[in-house]
Enzyme design. Structure first.
Site, PDB file in Angstrom:
ATOM      1  N   TYR A 133      50.398  46.414  38.032  1.00  0.00           N
ATOM      2  CA  TYR A 133      49.838  47.048  39.230  1.00  0.00           C
ATOM      3  C   TYR A 133      50.106  48.543  39.168  1.00  0.00           C
ATOM      4  CZ  TYR A 133      49.642  42.418  41.455  1.00  0.00           C
ATOM      5  OH  TYR A 133      49.382  41.112  41.771  1.00  0.00           O
ATOM      6  N   HIS A 180      40.522  33.271  40.020  1.00  0.00           N
ATOM      7  CA  HIS A 180      40.225  33.559  41.429  1.00  0.00           C
ATOM      8  C   HIS A 180      39.233  34.712  41.525  1.00  0.00           C
ATOM      9  CE1 HIS A 180      43.527  36.197  40.392  1.00  0.00           C
ATOM     10  NE2 HIS A 180      43.734  36.678  41.589  1.00  0.00           N
ATOM     11  N   HIS A 187      44.690  45.119  46.460  1.00  0.00           N
ATOM     12  CA  HIS A 187      44.375  45.602  45.111  1.00  0.00           C
ATOM     13  C   HIS A 187      43.026  45.093  44.641  1.00  0.00           C
ATOM     14  CE1 HIS A 187      46.427  41.711  44.052  1.00  0.00           C
ATOM     15  NE2 HIS A 187      45.475  41.650  43.144  1.00  0.00           N
ATOM     16  N   HIS A 196      38.739  40.517  40.531  1.00  0.00           N
ATOM     17  CA  HIS A 196      39.056  39.937  41.838  1.00  0.00           C
ATOM     18  C   HIS A 196      39.645  41.004  42.755  1.00  0.00           C
ATOM     19  CE1 HIS A 196      43.083  39.708  39.877  1.00  0.00           C
ATOM     20  NE2 HIS A 196      43.524  39.940  41.103  1.00  0.00           N
ATOM     21  N   HIS A 202      52.360  36.661  36.654  1.00  0.00           N
ATOM     22  CA  HIS A 202      52.409  36.013  37.962  1.00  0.00           C
ATOM     23  C   HIS A 202      52.824  34.559  37.779  1.00  0.00           C
ATOM     24  CE1 HIS A 202      50.338  39.159  40.101  1.00  0.00           C
ATOM     25  NE2 HIS A 202      49.245  39.050  39.389  1.00  0.00           N
ATOM     26  N   GLU A 211      44.861  46.439  39.623  1.00  0.00           N
ATOM     27  CA  GLU A 211      45.588  45.474  38.794  1.00  0.00           C
ATOM     28  C   GLU A 211      44.811  45.285  37.502  1.00  0.00           C
ATOM     29  OE1 GLU A 211      45.749  41.407  40.269  1.00  0.00           O
ATOM     30  OE2 GLU A 211      47.382  40.918  38.903  1.00  0.00           O
TER      31      GLU A 211
END
Ligand code: M3P
Ligand code: FE
Length: 309
Positions: A257, A201, A216, A154, A248, A267
């Site tokens: 990161y 996502h 990112h 993503h 997260h 990431e």
């Protein structure tokens, strides 16, 4: 098989300042494989668990950042239909012929979205030589290396008019908002996480004053142990760390990161829940953003908030 239309984010072309330093980073550290180079000197890469010819392209440029993000769609007919619907929505489109700048790819529809990013859509991609096995499949053909990135996962996109880009994603691409970060006072949305499947996502879009920015690019790792291995490699190789390893709150993903040698943020991402289309959207109050993004420390760092390419 109920996932139709836009299937997933599956291609990114990234600008880097020093090509060989970038190749070394993405191959030796992140663990992608180089599958070829183009006549104009771009480098084609892929993760070991991806079927497509390539998913990640490095282009030497004066300024770091992303050229475009690409989405695989279900069919060429869908692509033609998407062009009509995108123009009706009011966004400019263009077509790129098959097998031109992206070897192995069929024709691509390109769309300039209101945040200043370019979205590419394609239906057909040749299979890579080194890809997941199909008959009595072992877990991989060639032992993964480096951080063992399985695939491009993503990207978090920063730009103005994020509400309009998100509206295009929802209304035309039929992507689902999975989570949202609300503006202070609950008045509007600062960031939306969107998926086209039950992957957590494909993109997130955050309101920002400069267009076309990349916060990112995320690569999928297998699990928390792989995240630990990635953290070890970051220290062993003196890679510039931004934050993590951690979790997260948003998506519940496990993450680190760090930066590539050109300053593009990477990431490594694992876990997260599966999204289903009947799920309600989860929302975060602005004053809970720290916890939403960095679940354990519950505080964002200045670098994470300010560095984009
Ligand atoms: C992620 C993710 C913001 C969010 C980051 C979240 C606003 O990278 O993969 O869920 O920076
Ligand atoms: Fe992310």
């Amino acid at each position: 098989m109920a996932i139709t239309g836009v299937l997933r984010s599956a291609l990114m072309q990234l600008r880097v300042l020093d090509l060989e330093a970038a190749v070394s980073h993405y191959v030796n550290i992140v663990g992608l494989d180089e599958v070829g180079r183009t006549e104009d000197g771009r480098v084609l890469l892929k993760g070991y668990d991806e079927f497509e010819h390539h998913s990640f392209v490095l282009r030497k440029a004066e300024v770091a950042g992303m050229d475009f993000i690409g989405f695989k769609v279900e069919s060429d007919d869908f692509l033609s239909d998407l062009a009509v619907k995108t123009e009706a929505f009011g966004l400019p489109i263009a077509w790129v012929d098959a097998n031109t700048d992206q070897p192995g790819f069929g024709r691509r529809l390109t769309v300039q979205v209101p945040t200043g990013h370019r979205f590419d859509f394609f239906a057909d991609v040749e299979l890579a030589e080194d890809r997941p096995m199909l008959r009595n499949p072992d877990i991989w053909q060639k032992e993964p290396h480096g951080m063992r990135a399985q695939c491009f996962d993503h990207a978090l996109l920063y730009g103005p008019n994020s509400t309009e880009t998100v509206r295009y994603c929802k209304e035309v691409l039929k992507m689902a908002p999975v989570e949202e970060l609300l503006a202070p006072g609950g008045d509007g949305i600062v960031c939306t996480w969107l998926t086209s499947s039950n992957r957590m996502h494909d993109i997130a879009v955050l309101e920002y004053d400069q267009p076309g920015k990349l916060h990112h690019v995320g690569f999928k790792l297998e699990d928390w142990n792989a995240i630990g291995n990635a953290a070890d490699l970051i220290s062993i190789n003196d890679v510039s760390l931004d934050a993590g390893p951690m979790r997260h709150g948003v998506t519940r993903g496990l993450t680190i990161y760090f930066f590539d040698p050109s300053g593009n943020r990477n990431e490594t991402y694992a876990g997260g829940y599966a999204h289903f289309p009947d799920m309600p959207v989860r929302q975060w109050d602005f004053d809970q953003a720290g916890k939403g993004i960095f679940y354990y420390t519950r505080e964002l760092n200045d670098r994470f908030l300010s560095v984009v390419t």
